[in-house]
Design an enzyme around this catalytic site. Structure first.
Site, PDB file in Angstrom:
ATOM      1  N   LYS A   1     -17.982  -6.917   7.010  1.00  0.00           N
ATOM      2  CA  LYS A   1     -16.625  -7.431   7.021  1.00  0.00           C
ATOM      3  C   LYS A   1     -16.046  -7.322   8.431  1.00  0.00           C
ATOM      4  O   LYS A   1     -16.061  -6.252   9.031  1.00  0.00           O
ATOM      5  CB  LYS A   1     -15.783  -6.604   6.034  1.00  0.00           C
ATOM      6  CG  LYS A   1     -14.529  -7.255   5.590  1.00  0.00           C
ATOM      7  CD  LYS A   1     -13.910  -6.432   4.454  1.00  0.00           C
ATOM      8  CE  LYS A   1     -12.760  -7.167   3.844  1.00  0.00           C
ATOM      9  NZ  LYS A   1     -12.155  -6.398   2.741  1.00  0.00           N
TER      10      LYS A   1
ATOM     11  N   SER B   1      -2.906  -7.840   3.126  1.00  0.00           N
ATOM     12  CA  SER B   1      -3.414  -7.554   4.475  1.00  0.00           C
ATOM     13  C   SER B   1      -3.911  -8.817   5.154  1.00  0.00           C
ATOM     14  O   SER B   1      -3.723  -8.997   6.356  1.00  0.00           O
ATOM     15  CB  SER B   1      -4.538  -6.518   4.410  1.00  0.00           C
ATOM     16  OG  SER B   1      -4.033  -5.266   4.026  1.00  0.00           O
TER      17      SER B   1
ATOM     18  N   ARG C   1      -1.625  -7.159  -7.911  1.00  0.00           N
ATOM     19  CA  ARG C   1      -0.536  -8.097  -7.608  1.00  0.00           C
ATOM     20  C   ARG C   1      -0.512  -9.276  -8.560  1.00  0.00           C
ATOM     21  O   ARG C   1       0.517  -9.897  -8.761  1.00  0.00           O
ATOM     22  CB  ARG C   1      -0.673  -8.628  -6.177  1.00  0.00           C
ATOM     23  CG  ARG C   1      -0.431  -7.614  -5.106  1.00  0.00           C
ATOM     24  CD  ARG C   1      -0.728  -8.204  -3.763  1.00  0.00           C
ATOM     25  NE  ARG C   1      -2.139  -8.631  -3.767  1.00  0.00           N
ATOM     26  CZ  ARG C   1      -2.753  -9.194  -2.760  1.00  0.00           C
ATOM     27  NH1 ARG C   1      -2.123  -9.439  -1.657  1.00  0.00           N
ATOM     28  NH2 ARG C   1      -4.011  -9.532  -2.836  1.00  0.00           N
TER      29      ARG C   1
ATOM     30  N   HIS D   1       0.836  -1.202   0.000  1.00  0.00           N
ATOM     31  CA  HIS D   1       0.000   0.000   0.000  1.00  0.00           C
ATOM     32  C   HIS D   1       0.874   1.256   0.000  1.00  0.00           C
ATOM     33  O   HIS D   1       0.614   2.204  -0.745  1.00  0.00           O
ATOM     34  CB  HIS D   1      -0.923   0.033   1.223  1.00  0.00           C
ATOM     35  CG  HIS D   1      -1.919  -1.065   1.272  1.00  0.00           C
ATOM     36  ND1 HIS D   1      -2.130  -1.824   2.405  1.00  0.00           N
ATOM     37  CD2 HIS D   1      -2.785  -1.547   0.343  1.00  0.00           C
ATOM     38  CE1 HIS D   1      -3.086  -2.709   2.169  1.00  0.00           C
ATOM     39  NE2 HIS D   1      -3.493  -2.564   0.909  1.00  0.00           N
TER      40      HIS D   1
END
Length: 158
Positions: free
Chosen positions: A42, A128, A91, A18
């Protein structure tokens, strides 16, 4: 006109990947708003307040970066903030498929462009969710998070 990009995410926690995206994105725009999204469906490891505090601390000396939270549709928040761009990172091929679909919908409903930066090779393995898993088991995550936060900051919050 000031070029503002919104960098949306949960950032639970904010990683070296990030950080790299923000630093590289600042070469393309005048300001980046790190927009920490609130999703009540979440379950997060860190509270919203903790995430805002951690990321704000990291950028406290950089007036070109703001850290905020939002609970609306990302493009609606971008419009509210006069951001004409959304910054995203990729990614893998899987990330590309997902991000392309979201970018297409966002552009269609709002006219807001998404620009994507590819994650640097040394950060592609960092996510994460992996960092959260390591934290859950008390592992050292210093190699995966920005030094400005450091493992000691995370241990204080846990």
């Amino acid at each position: 006109m000031k070029k503002i990009a919104l960098f949306p995410g949960t950032f639970d926690p904010f990683t070296l990947g990030h950080l790299s995206l923000v630093e590289r994105g600042l070469h393309l725009v005048d300001e980046i708003i790190i927009a920490i999204g609130v999703n009540n469906n979440k379950k997060t490891f860190f509270s919203l307040e903790q995430r805002i505090q951690m990321v704000s601390k990291l950028f406290e000396q950089n007036p070109k970066v703001k850290v905020e939270s939002y609970e609306s549709l990302t493009v609606d928040y971008a419009k509210e903030k006069n951001a004409h761009y959304i910054l995203r990172g990729i990614r893998s091929v899987n990330d590309f498929e997902y991000e392309k679909n979201i970018a297409d919908v966002n552009r269609k409903i709002s006219g807001i462009e998404t620009f994507v930066l590819f994650t640097e090779p040394e950060h592609t393995h960092i996510s994460s969710s992996i960092v959260r898993e390591l934290l859950c088991y008390g592992k050292d995550v210093a190699d995966f998070v920005p030094k400005g936060l450091g493992i000691h900051d995370y241990k204080k919050i846990i």
